[in-house]
Design a protein around this motif. Structure first.
Motif, PDB file in Angstrom:
ATOM      1  N   LEU A 153       0.817  -1.131   0.032  1.00 12.25           N
ATOM      2  CA  LEU A 153       0.070   0.320  -0.079  1.00 12.25           C
ATOM      3  C   LEU A 153       0.952   1.221   0.124  1.00 12.25           C
ATOM      4  O   LEU A 153       1.951   1.269   0.762  1.00 12.25           O
ATOM      5  CB  LEU A 153      -0.875   0.270   1.158  1.00 12.25           C
ATOM      6  N   THR A 154       0.627   2.166  -0.798  1.00 14.42           N
ATOM      7  CA  THR A 154       1.341   3.626  -0.866  1.00 14.42           C
ATOM      8  C   THR A 154       0.533   4.776  -0.806  1.00 14.42           C
ATOM      9  O   THR A 154      -0.721   4.679  -0.955  1.00 14.42           O
ATOM     10  CB  THR A 154       2.031   3.584  -2.328  1.00 14.42           C
ATOM     11  N   LEU A 155       1.044   6.092  -0.214  1.00 12.59           N
ATOM     12  CA  LEU A 155       0.376   7.008  -0.120  1.00 12.59           C
ATOM     13  C   LEU A 155      -0.318   7.489  -1.428  1.00 12.59           C
ATOM     14  O   LEU A 155      -1.347   7.842  -1.456  1.00 12.59           O
ATOM     15  CB  LEU A 155       1.175   8.066   0.383  1.00 12.59           C
ATOM     16  N   GLN A 156       0.387   7.378  -2.434  1.00  7.01           N
ATOM     17  CA  GLN A 156      -0.272   7.773  -3.813  1.00  7.01           C
ATOM     18  C   GLN A 156      -1.191   6.890  -4.192  1.00  7.01           C
ATOM     19  O   GLN A 156      -2.273   7.392  -4.793  1.00  7.01           O
ATOM     20  CB  GLN A 156       1.095   7.500  -4.821  1.00  7.01           C
ATOM     21  N   GLU A 157      -1.269   5.568  -4.136  1.00 11.83           N
ATOM     22  CA  GLU A 157      -2.569   5.035  -4.051  1.00 11.83           C
ATOM     23  C   GLU A 157      -3.722   5.154  -3.470  1.00 11.83           C
ATOM     24  O   GLU A 157      -4.672   5.268  -4.049  1.00 11.83           O
ATOM     25  CB  GLU A 157      -2.116   3.363  -4.228  1.00 11.83           C
ATOM     26  N   PHE A 173      -4.361  12.683   8.056  1.00 12.80           N
ATOM     27  CA  PHE A 173      -3.891  11.527   8.500  1.00 12.80           C
ATOM     28  C   PHE A 173      -3.511  11.627   9.897  1.00 12.80           C
ATOM     29  O   PHE A 173      -3.708  11.185  10.970  1.00 12.80           O
ATOM     30  CB  PHE A 173      -3.326  10.355   7.848  1.00 12.80           C
ATOM     31  N   LYS A 174      -2.244  12.317   9.877  1.00 15.91           N
ATOM     32  CA  LYS A 174      -1.362  12.346  10.976  1.00 15.91           C
ATOM     33  C   LYS A 174      -1.961  13.244  11.899  1.00 15.91           C
ATOM     34  O   LYS A 174      -1.709  12.977  13.160  1.00 15.91           O
ATOM     35  CB  LYS A 174       0.170  13.105  10.748  1.00 15.91           C
ATOM     36  N   LYS A 175      -2.884  14.240  11.623  1.00 17.33           N
ATOM     37  CA  LYS A 175      -3.442  15.025  12.439  1.00 17.33           C
ATOM     38  C   LYS A 175      -4.588  14.179  13.338  1.00 17.33           C
ATOM     39  O   LYS A 175      -4.753  14.398  14.553  1.00 17.33           O
ATOM     40  CB  LYS A 175      -4.208  16.354  11.844  1.00 17.33           C
ATOM     41  N   GLU A 176      -5.406  13.478  12.589  1.00 24.26           N
ATOM     42  CA  GLU A 176      -6.329  12.788  13.126  1.00 24.26           C
ATOM     43  C   GLU A 176      -5.964  11.410  13.779  1.00 24.26           C
ATOM     44  O   GLU A 176      -6.544  11.276  14.967  1.00 24.26           O
ATOM     45  CB  GLU A 176      -7.517  12.258  12.122  1.00 24.26           C
ATOM     46  N   VAL A 177      -5.071  10.893  13.439  1.00 20.41           N
ATOM     47  CA  VAL A 177      -4.867   9.351  13.881  1.00 20.41           C
ATOM     48  C   VAL A 177      -3.658   9.444  14.730  1.00 20.41           C
ATOM     49  O   VAL A 177      -3.536   8.880  15.797  1.00 20.41           O
ATOM     50  CB  VAL A 177      -4.183   8.655  12.878  1.00 20.41           C
ATOM     51  N   GLY A 178      -2.675  10.670  14.630  1.00 21.44           N
ATOM     52  CA  GLY A 178      -1.605  10.937  15.440  1.00 21.44           C
ATOM     53  C   GLY A 178      -0.378  10.029  15.348  1.00 21.44           C
ATOM     54  O   GLY A 178       0.582   9.699  16.202  1.00 21.44           O
ATOM     55  N   LYS A 179      -0.563   9.588  14.101  1.00 17.52           N
ATOM     56  CA  LYS A 179       0.714   8.751  13.350  1.00 17.52           C
ATOM     57  C   LYS A 179       0.602   8.940  11.939  1.00 17.52           C
ATOM     58  O   LYS A 179      -0.366   9.130  11.430  1.00 17.52           O
ATOM     59  CB  LYS A 179       0.742   7.492  14.091  1.00 17.52           C
ATOM     60  N   THR A 180       1.854   8.724  11.424  1.00 18.77           N
ATOM     61  CA  THR A 180       1.701   8.672   9.880  1.00 18.77           C
ATOM     62  C   THR A 180       1.029   7.588   9.384  1.00 18.77           C
ATOM     63  O   THR A 180       1.106   6.581   9.904  1.00 18.77           O
ATOM     64  CB  THR A 180       3.418   8.797   9.345  1.00 18.77           C
ATOM     65  N   LEU A 181       0.594   7.806   7.966  1.00 16.98           N
ATOM     66  CA  LEU A 181      -0.035   6.640   7.369  1.00 16.98           C
ATOM     67  C   LEU A 181       0.893   5.512   7.194  1.00 16.98           C
ATOM     68  O   LEU A 181       0.508   4.089   7.272  1.00 16.98           O
ATOM     69  CB  LEU A 181      -0.192   6.947   5.705  1.00 16.98           C
ATOM     70  N   SER A 182       2.284   5.705   6.888  1.00 15.21           N
ATOM     71  CA  SER A 182       3.265   4.363   6.872  1.00 15.21           C
ATOM     72  C   SER A 182       3.129   3.741   8.085  1.00 15.21           C
ATOM     73  O   SER A 182       3.207   2.476   8.215  1.00 15.21           O
ATOM     74  CB  SER A 182       4.609   4.906   6.460  1.00 15.21           C
ATOM     75  N   GLU A 183       3.065   4.389   9.152  1.00 14.88           N
ATOM     76  CA  GLU A 183       3.122   3.900  10.607  1.00 14.88           C
ATOM     77  C   GLU A 183       2.151   2.995  10.940  1.00 14.88           C
ATOM     78  O   GLU A 183       2.065   1.819  11.275  1.00 14.88           O
ATOM     79  CB  GLU A 183       3.458   4.894  11.694  1.00 14.88           C
ATOM     80  N   TYR A 184       0.650   3.476  10.504  1.00 12.25           N
ATOM     81  CA  TYR A 184      -0.497   2.797  10.723  1.00 12.25           C
ATOM     82  C   TYR A 184      -0.462   1.772   9.923  1.00 12.25           C
ATOM     83  O   TYR A 184      -0.961   0.517  10.200  1.00 12.25           O
ATOM     84  CB  TYR A 184      -1.431   3.864  10.482  1.00 12.25           C
ATOM     85  N   ILE A 185      -0.110   1.672   8.572  1.00  7.31           N
ATOM     86  CA  ILE A 185      -0.175   0.391   7.692  1.00  7.31           C
ATOM     87  C   ILE A 185       0.696  -0.473   8.275  1.00  7.31           C
ATOM     88  O   ILE A 185       0.341  -1.743   8.449  1.00  7.31           O
ATOM     89  CB  ILE A 185       0.414   0.891   6.446  1.00  7.31           C
ATOM     90  N   SER A 186       2.002  -0.370   9.146  1.00  9.26           N
ATOM     91  CA  SER A 186       2.817  -1.156   9.560  1.00  9.26           C
ATOM     92  C   SER A 186       2.103  -1.807  10.612  1.00  9.26           C
ATOM     93  O   SER A 186       2.333  -2.895  10.870  1.00  9.26           O
ATOM     94  CB  SER A 186       4.041  -0.563   9.752  1.00  9.26           C
ATOM     95  N   GLU A 187       1.305  -1.047  11.713  1.00  8.78           N
ATOM     96  CA  GLU A 187       0.657  -1.520  12.564  1.00  8.78           C
ATOM     97  C   GLU A 187      -0.185  -2.520  12.223  1.00  8.78           C
ATOM     98  O   GLU A 187      -0.373  -3.643  12.906  1.00  8.78           O
ATOM     99  CB  GLU A 187       0.111  -0.766  13.468  1.00  8.78           C
ATOM    100  N   VAL A 188      -1.079  -2.252  11.326  1.00 11.51           N
ATOM    101  CA  VAL A 188      -1.978  -3.112  10.980  1.00 11.51           C
ATOM    102  C   VAL A 188      -1.463  -4.372  10.471  1.00 11.51           C
ATOM    103  O   VAL A 188      -2.020  -5.573  10.546  1.00 11.51           O
ATOM    104  CB  VAL A 188      -3.136  -2.382   9.766  1.00 11.51           C
ATOM    105  N   LYS A 189      -0.490  -4.193   9.576  1.00  8.89           N
ATOM    106  CA  LYS A 189       0.102  -5.453   8.860  1.00  8.89           C
ATOM    107  C   LYS A 189       0.655  -6.440   9.674  1.00  8.89           C
ATOM    108  O   LYS A 189       0.428  -7.552   9.738  1.00  8.89           O
ATOM    109  CB  LYS A 189       1.100  -5.156   7.874  1.00  8.89           C
ATOM    110  N   ILE A 190       1.212  -5.858  10.905  1.00 11.81           N
ATOM    111  CA  ILE A 190       1.844  -6.627  12.127  1.00 11.81           C
ATOM    112  C   ILE A 190       0.608  -7.427  12.668  1.00 11.81           C
ATOM    113  O   ILE A 190       0.675  -8.479  13.034  1.00 11.81           O
ATOM    114  CB  ILE A 190       2.516  -5.925  13.115  1.00 11.81           C
ATOM    115  N   SER A 191      -0.367  -6.812  12.912  1.00 11.90           N
ATOM    116  CA  SER A 191      -1.424  -7.425  13.606  1.00 11.90           C
ATOM    117  C   SER A 191      -2.163  -8.562  12.711  1.00 11.90           C
ATOM    118  O   SER A 191      -2.507  -9.576  13.232  1.00 11.90           O
ATOM    119  CB  SER A 191      -2.795  -6.330  13.919  1.00 11.90           C
ATOM    120  N   ALA A 192      -2.141  -8.270  11.521  1.00  9.74           N
ATOM    121  CA  ALA A 192      -2.563  -9.411  10.745  1.00  9.74           C
ATOM    122  C   ALA A 192      -1.749 -10.368  10.381  1.00  9.74           C
ATOM    123  O   ALA A 192      -2.203 -11.702  10.518  1.00  9.74           O
ATOM    124  CB  ALA A 192      -2.787  -8.517   9.109  1.00  9.74           C
ATOM    125  N   ILE A 193      -0.466 -10.060  10.413  1.00  7.79           N
ATOM    126  CA  ILE A 193       0.582 -11.203  10.519  1.00  7.79           C
ATOM    127  C   ILE A 193       0.476 -12.054  11.782  1.00  7.79           C
ATOM    128  O   ILE A 193       0.484 -13.403  11.492  1.00  7.79           O
ATOM    129  CB  ILE A 193       1.933 -10.642  10.278  1.00  7.79           C
TER     130      ILE A 193
END
Length: 245
Positions: A153-157, A173-193
């Motif tokens: 997943l990429t920011l551009q996509e 995204f950073k303002k609302e969630v408190g983390k970058t989009l890349s950080e959030y994607i990594s967290e979700v990916k780790i949880s799924a793994i």
């Protein structure tokens, strides 16, 4: 088509003769609102008030009629939490779970109690994931990430998907969630793994392929960076903990 109008008129007359009228829509609206506010006490009180009224006869068999009615409640609860911001996949998984429990029920009293347990679970699940209740744009991005987390997943996509500029999405995204989009994607990916490692017999190489890592070495590095251990060691720890239970 005319027959359905006759059916409505006949049933309306029958219900009025029997002094039966469906619960006022105002009560249902208040129930939905209390669910969306994650107010368990108020939601339970309103549901009890609704259930103090006579239920519609949806089948000649009382148990079946009650099942149909409570499946209707399940639908209302599901839509309420989705409209409040819970991602659709989580909401529908919970809905499917309870529809199966309703279908399997063989006792009216237990079925009536199940409706309140179901209400509590919908609210509790929403509370657990309430940190994901953001504005519609961010909620849409989060839902897309969760549904497609196995893919790169990429920011551009993602910005193209929601039709906003990448810089705007990144900042919002950073303002609302408190983390970058890349950080959030990594967290979700780790949880799924972790779900795959915990609940399947797939090899680590197979799991690596599912998440589109070009090489198992990169997969192991990614996992260790976030979890502090390799996927192999993580799975060993899980097996040891299960044995000790």
């Amino acid at each position: 088509m005319q027959s359905i109008y006759k059916k409505i008129e006949y049933t309306m007359a029958k219900n009025r003769y029997a002094s039966y009228i469906h619960p006022p829509y105002e009560l249902e609206s208040k129930l939905v609102h209390s669910i969306q506010q994650l107010d368990t006490d108020t939601a339970t009180t309103i549901l009890k008030k609704i259930n103090s009224l006579e239920r519609a006869e949806l089948s000649k068999q009382p148990l079946t009629s009650l099942k149909y009615s409570i499946i209707g409640s399940c639908t209302i609860f599901t839509r309420a939490v989705i409209e409040a911001g819970l991602d659709t996949e989580t909401a529908f998984i919970l809905s499917d779970h309870y529809i199966n429990l309703i279908d399997a029920a063989s006792n009216i009293n237990a079925l009536q109690e199940l409706e309140y347990i179901m209400l509590n679970d919908f609210i509790n699940v929403s509370k657990r994931y309430k940190q994901y209740f953001y504005n519609p744009l961010i909620n849409r991005v989060i839902e897309y990430i969760k549904k497609n987390i196995e893919n790169p997943l990429t920011l551009q996509e993602i910005s193209s998907l929601v039709d906003v500029h990448p810089n705007y999405l990144s900042a919002a995204f950073k303002k609302e969630v408190g983390k970058t989009l890349s950080e959030y994607i990594s967290e979700v990916k780790i949880s799924a793994i972790q779900l795959y490692l915990n609940n399947t017999n797939l090899s680590i190489t197979e799991i690596s392929h599912i998440f589109n890592f070009s090489h198992i070495t990169y997969f192991s590095r990614f996992f260790k960076k976030h979890m502090g251990v390799t996927p192999k060691d993580y799975r060993k720890q899980i097996l040891i903990s299960k044995v000790s239970l």
